[in-house]
Design a protein around this motif. Structure first.
Motif, PDB file in Angstrom:
ATOM      1  N   UNK A  10       0.866  -1.214  -0.206  1.00 33.06           N
ATOM      2  CA  UNK A  10       0.002  -0.003  -0.017  1.00 33.06           C
ATOM      3  C   UNK A  10       1.043   1.460  -0.037  1.00 33.06           C
ATOM      4  N   UNK A  11       1.702   1.214   0.724  1.00 30.72           N
ATOM      5  CA  UNK A  11       2.716   2.279   0.682  1.00 30.72           C
ATOM      6  C   UNK A  11       3.346   2.587  -0.283  1.00 30.72           C
ATOM      7  N   UNK A  12       3.928   1.643  -1.051  1.00 38.85           N
ATOM      8  CA  UNK A  12       4.654   1.836  -2.389  1.00 38.85           C
ATOM      9  C   UNK A  12       3.669   2.301  -3.336  1.00 38.85           C
ATOM     10  N   UNK A  13       2.400   1.819  -3.439  1.00 34.88           N
ATOM     11  CA  UNK A  13       1.480   2.179  -4.379  1.00 34.88           C
ATOM     12  C   UNK A  13       1.097   3.783  -4.265  1.00 34.88           C
ATOM     13  N   UNK A  22      -1.964  15.625 -12.304  1.00 36.46           N
ATOM     14  CA  UNK A  22      -3.368  15.874 -11.595  1.00 36.46           C
ATOM     15  C   UNK A  22      -4.454  15.273 -12.636  1.00 36.46           C
ATOM     16  N   UNK A  23      -5.559  14.874 -12.012  1.00 35.02           N
ATOM     17  CA  UNK A  23      -6.687  14.381 -12.645  1.00 35.02           C
ATOM     18  C   UNK A  23      -6.324  13.009 -13.400  1.00 35.02           C
ATOM     19  N   UNK A  24      -5.067  12.548 -13.242  1.00 32.92           N
ATOM     20  CA  UNK A  24      -5.037  11.249 -13.805  1.00 32.92           C
ATOM     21  C   UNK A  24      -4.817  10.010 -12.615  1.00 32.92           C
ATOM     22  N   UNK A  25      -5.282   8.907 -13.182  1.00 32.79           N
ATOM     23  CA  UNK A  25      -5.319   7.801 -12.109  1.00 32.79           C
ATOM     24  C   UNK A  25      -4.683   6.484 -12.689  1.00 32.79           C
ATOM     25  N   UNK A  26      -4.314   5.460 -12.063  1.00 34.52           N
ATOM     26  CA  UNK A  26      -3.944   4.341 -12.265  1.00 34.52           C
ATOM     27  C   UNK A  26      -4.879   3.260 -11.919  1.00 34.52           C
ATOM     28  N   UNK A  27      -4.907   2.120 -12.639  1.00 35.92           N
ATOM     29  CA  UNK A  27      -5.674   0.926 -12.284  1.00 35.92           C
ATOM     30  C   UNK A  27      -5.061   0.443 -11.315  1.00 35.92           C
ATOM     31  N   UNK A  28      -5.735  -0.706 -10.556  1.00 34.77           N
ATOM     32  CA  UNK A  28      -4.982  -1.793  -9.709  1.00 34.77           C
ATOM     33  C   UNK A  28      -4.194  -2.663 -10.388  1.00 34.77           C
ATOM     34  N   UNK A  29      -4.616  -3.032 -11.717  1.00 35.91           N
ATOM     35  CA  UNK A  29      -3.808  -3.817 -12.478  1.00 35.91           C
ATOM     36  C   UNK A  29      -2.517  -3.150 -12.722  1.00 35.91           C
ATOM     37  N   UNK A  35       4.887  -3.452  -9.615  1.00 31.33           N
ATOM     38  CA  UNK A  35       5.690  -3.899  -8.694  1.00 31.33           C
ATOM     39  C   UNK A  35       5.565  -5.676  -8.872  1.00 31.33           C
ATOM     40  N   UNK A  36       4.944  -6.131  -9.800  1.00 28.07           N
ATOM     41  CA  UNK A  36       4.631  -7.515  -9.963  1.00 28.07           C
ATOM     42  C   UNK A  36       4.196  -8.286  -8.806  1.00 28.07           C
ATOM     43  N   UNK A  37       2.921  -7.551  -8.609  1.00 29.97           N
ATOM     44  CA  UNK A  37       2.127  -8.151  -7.502  1.00 29.97           C
ATOM     45  C   UNK A  37       0.942  -9.005  -7.790  1.00 29.97           C
ATOM     46  N   UNK A  42      -3.873  -6.878  -4.155  1.00 29.08           N
ATOM     47  CA  UNK A  42      -3.306  -5.522  -3.948  1.00 29.08           C
ATOM     48  C   UNK A  42      -4.562  -4.899  -4.053  1.00 29.08           C
ATOM     49  N   UNK A  43      -5.695  -5.165  -4.811  1.00 31.42           N
ATOM     50  CA  UNK A  43      -7.170  -4.605  -4.860  1.00 31.42           C
ATOM     51  C   UNK A  43      -7.638  -4.512  -3.547  1.00 31.42           C
ATOM     52  N   UNK A  44      -7.190  -5.509  -2.847  1.00 31.34           N
ATOM     53  CA  UNK A  44      -7.885  -5.302  -1.330  1.00 31.34           C
ATOM     54  C   UNK A  44      -7.188  -4.262  -0.451  1.00 31.34           C
ATOM     55  N   UNK A  45      -5.830  -4.183  -0.669  1.00 27.14           N
ATOM     56  CA  UNK A  45      -5.423  -2.911  -0.139  1.00 27.14           C
ATOM     57  C   UNK A  45      -5.613  -1.622  -0.341  1.00 27.14           C
TER      58      UNK A  45
END
Length: 162
Positions: A10-13, A22-29, A35-37, A42-45
């Motif tokens: 979670x901290x690395x993410x 600003x106004x950009x996002x990254x998917x959980x995938x 980080x090859x997780x 990771x989605x739960x975190x």
């Protein structure tokens, strides 16, 4: 004290999300790929971070995650609490009231000395986490990272963020 891998992830993410324009996002995938997780874990975190207001999410095509507040307003303690919960790490079960030399409940007017010692130590730990913001952590990282690595990260983030 042992913290779960979820705290690390979670901290690395959050550090990657802090680098988003600003106004950009990254998917959980995408974060999992970075980080090859395992993306499901990771989605739960990320959901725990969302419930705590540390990140915001949006659905749909191009949806994903971004920080919910400025990085200088997010402490490492905020992240730990979001993932691990607010409960203390040490929980005294009053075993001094068990066994052949047990203390009577009425004689336990003061907290257990062992519980008190662990409580003091944990408070020092929590104070240190509360004093460290995500922003200060990122500043340290940027100061120690090579320019090439920072450029690689910036390029990846530009490519993957929606």
């Amino acid at each position: 004290m042992k913290l779960s891998r979820g705290v690390e992830w979670a901290t690395h993410s959050c550090t990657v999300l802090a680098a988003l324009p600003e106004e950009r996002e990254l998917s959980a995938e995408a974060l999992a790929e970075f980080y090859e997780l395992p993306s499901a874990y990771l989605a739960k975190q990320l959901q725990a971070l969302r419930r705590a207001g540390i990140v915001q999410s949006s659905r749909g095509k191009g949806g994903g995650y971004r920080l919910g507040r400025p990085a200088n307003m997010i402490s490492l303690l905020d992240i730990v609490r979001a993932i691990e919960g607010p409960e203390p790490a040490f929980r005294c079960s009053e075993i001094r009231q068990n066994g052949p030399c047990a203390l009577k409940k009425a004689d336990c007017k003061r907290p257990c000395e062992i519980a008190a010692a662990f409580g003091k130590a944990e408070q020092v730990f929590r104070n240190a986490l509360a004093a460290q913001t995500l922003d200060s952590l990122i500043s340290e990282f940027v100061g120690n990272a090579s320019p090439a690595h920072l450029m690689d990260m910036a390029g990846w983030i530009r490519e993957k963020s929606g």
